[in-house]
Scaffold this active site. Structure first.
Site, PDB file in Angstrom:
ATOM      1  N   GLU A 167       1.181 -11.957   4.853  1.00 50.36           N
ATOM      2  CA  GLU A 167       1.006 -10.873   5.683  1.00 50.36           C
ATOM      3  C   GLU A 167       0.596 -11.530   7.204  1.00 50.36           C
ATOM      4  OE1 GLU A 167      -1.078  -7.179   3.277  1.00 50.36           O
ATOM      5  OE2 GLU A 167      -2.235  -8.699   3.827  1.00 50.36           O
ATOM      6  N   ASP A 197       0.921  -2.544   8.509  1.00 50.14           N
ATOM      7  CA  ASP A 197       0.371  -2.802   7.408  1.00 50.14           C
ATOM      8  C   ASP A 197      -0.859  -1.877   7.233  1.00 50.14           C
ATOM      9  OD1 ASP A 197      -0.311  -4.391   5.225  1.00 50.14           O
ATOM     10  OD2 ASP A 197       0.050  -6.238   6.408  1.00 50.14           O
ATOM     11  N   GLY A 198      -1.463  -2.135   6.212  1.00 52.34           N
ATOM     12  CA  GLY A 198      -3.058  -1.438   6.157  1.00 52.34           C
ATOM     13  C   GLY A 198      -4.004  -2.495   6.277  1.00 52.34           C
ATOM     14  N   LYS A 231      -8.712  -8.089   5.253  1.00 50.62           N
ATOM     15  CA  LYS A 231      -7.995  -7.827   4.442  1.00 50.62           C
ATOM     16  C   LYS A 231      -8.693  -8.372   2.982  1.00 50.62           C
ATOM     17  CE  LYS A 231      -3.884  -7.118   6.696  1.00 50.62           C
ATOM     18  NZ  LYS A 231      -3.141  -5.880   6.141  1.00 50.62           N
ATOM     19  N   GLY A 265       0.700  -1.185   0.085  1.00 54.69           N
ATOM     20  CA  GLY A 265       0.074  -0.043   0.118  1.00 54.69           C
ATOM     21  C   GLY A 265       0.892   1.306   0.177  1.00 54.69           C
ATOM     22  N   GLY A 274      -7.831  -6.756  -0.702  1.00 58.90           N
ATOM     23  CA  GLY A 274      -7.407  -6.265  -1.866  1.00 58.90           C
ATOM     24  C   GLY A 274      -6.142  -6.833  -2.652  1.00 58.90           C
ATOM     25  N   GLY A 275      -5.129  -6.911  -1.958  1.00 56.20           N
ATOM     26  CA  GLY A 275      -3.671  -7.243  -2.427  1.00 56.20           C
ATOM     27  C   GLY A 275      -3.427  -8.800  -2.614  1.00 56.20           C
ATOM     28  N   THR A 313       0.526   4.032   1.939  1.00 52.68           N
ATOM     29  CA  THR A 313       1.234   4.871   3.054  1.00 52.68           C
ATOM     30  C   THR A 313       2.490   3.897   3.492  1.00 52.68           C
ATOM     31  OG1 THR A 313      -1.127   5.216   3.726  1.00 52.68           O
ATOM     32  CG2 THR A 313       0.387   5.105   5.485  1.00 52.68           C
ATOM     33  N   ASP A 337      -8.517  -3.224   5.062  1.00 53.33           N
ATOM     34  CA  ASP A 337      -9.893  -3.033   4.866  1.00 53.33           C
ATOM     35  C   ASP A 337     -10.895  -2.290   5.811  1.00 53.33           C
ATOM     36  OD1 ASP A 337     -10.056  -3.355   1.748  1.00 53.33           O
ATOM     37  OD2 ASP A 337      -9.145  -5.161   2.401  1.00 53.33           O
TER      38      ASP A 337
END
Length: 222
Positions: A99, A77-78, A90, A26, A92-93, A28, A80
């Site tokens: 992760e 980490d990011g 999570k 991501g 998207g990726g 950020t 959702d």
């Protein structure tokens, strides 16, 4: 300073020399990787993201594989969505299996995200994603249906065919009418033969830096 930059500045205060640091994917986290390279010396990086791995390598970090790392000091980490109990979703990726390995190795697992990602109850707009061995496809699709969900095989955007993980597995996006019993649902799917991992992070989040765009402020959750 943008709200994303403010989040990054807070995260930087947690990174110390000689740490083993996990960086997810991501934009950020990408900004954090760049900033940390200028400020902190002698850290070792682990990452589930091929994009982050390439960036970290170019910037001169020592990058190691989790296969040879038995402990991570801190990881960023990011997500959702996540809740007040340290759970996260999570999707998207499609790198959630790796992760989750890093999150489990980390003494501290911090999310860098916006205030509106913090929820009291998970919204069904975010699918529960399964990484699945190809041979288990039919079993998983049937099981998701039996549990009241709708399963879709993720397809590749830039070529004909399915999206494959770095391990050569399929990604199955699962939509359910409710997440009222998400931990139970997650367990039922995670224990199916052929399911490598799910995108539900069960009590793995230790803290988060939350950005509020309305006030342009950042706060820690816990």
């Amino acid at each position: 300073m943008t709200i994303k930059q403010a989040i990054v500045q807070q995260a930087l205060t947690l990174i110390k020399p000689q740490m083993v640091v996990g960086f997810g994917g991501g934009t950020t986290v990408e900004e954090l990787v760049k900033e940390a390279a200028n400020l902190v010396n002698d850290i070792t990086v682990v990452t589930p993201s091929p994009t982050t791995r390439q960036l970290a390598t170019v910037l001169g970090y020592t990058v190691v594989d989790t296969a040879y790392c038995d402990r991570v000091d801190i990881a960023f980490d990011g997500c959702d969505q996540f809740d007040h109990h340290g759970n996260a979703l999570k999707s998207g990726g499609g790198i959630h299996a790796n992760e989750k390995i890093i999150a489990s190795l980390a003494d501290e697992y911090w999310l860098l995200t916006m205030q509106d990602r913090l929820v009291d109850q998970f919204d069904i707009k975010t699918p529960l994603v399964l990484e699945v061995l190809p041979g288990a496809l039919s079993l998983v699709m049937r099981s998701v249906s039996d549990l009241g969900g709708q399963a879709t095989i993720r397809t590749a955007e830039n070529r004909d065919g399915f999206t494959l993980t770095d391990s050569g597995n399929l990604l199955i996006d699962c939509h359910f009418p409710t997440y009222a019993n998400l931990p139970t649902l997650n367990t039922a799917l995670a224990t199916l033969a052929g399911v490598v991992e799910t995108s539900y992070f069960d009590r793995l989040v230790t803290n988060a830096w939350l950005g509020d765009a309305a006030t342009n402020t950042v706060r820690a959750l816990f």
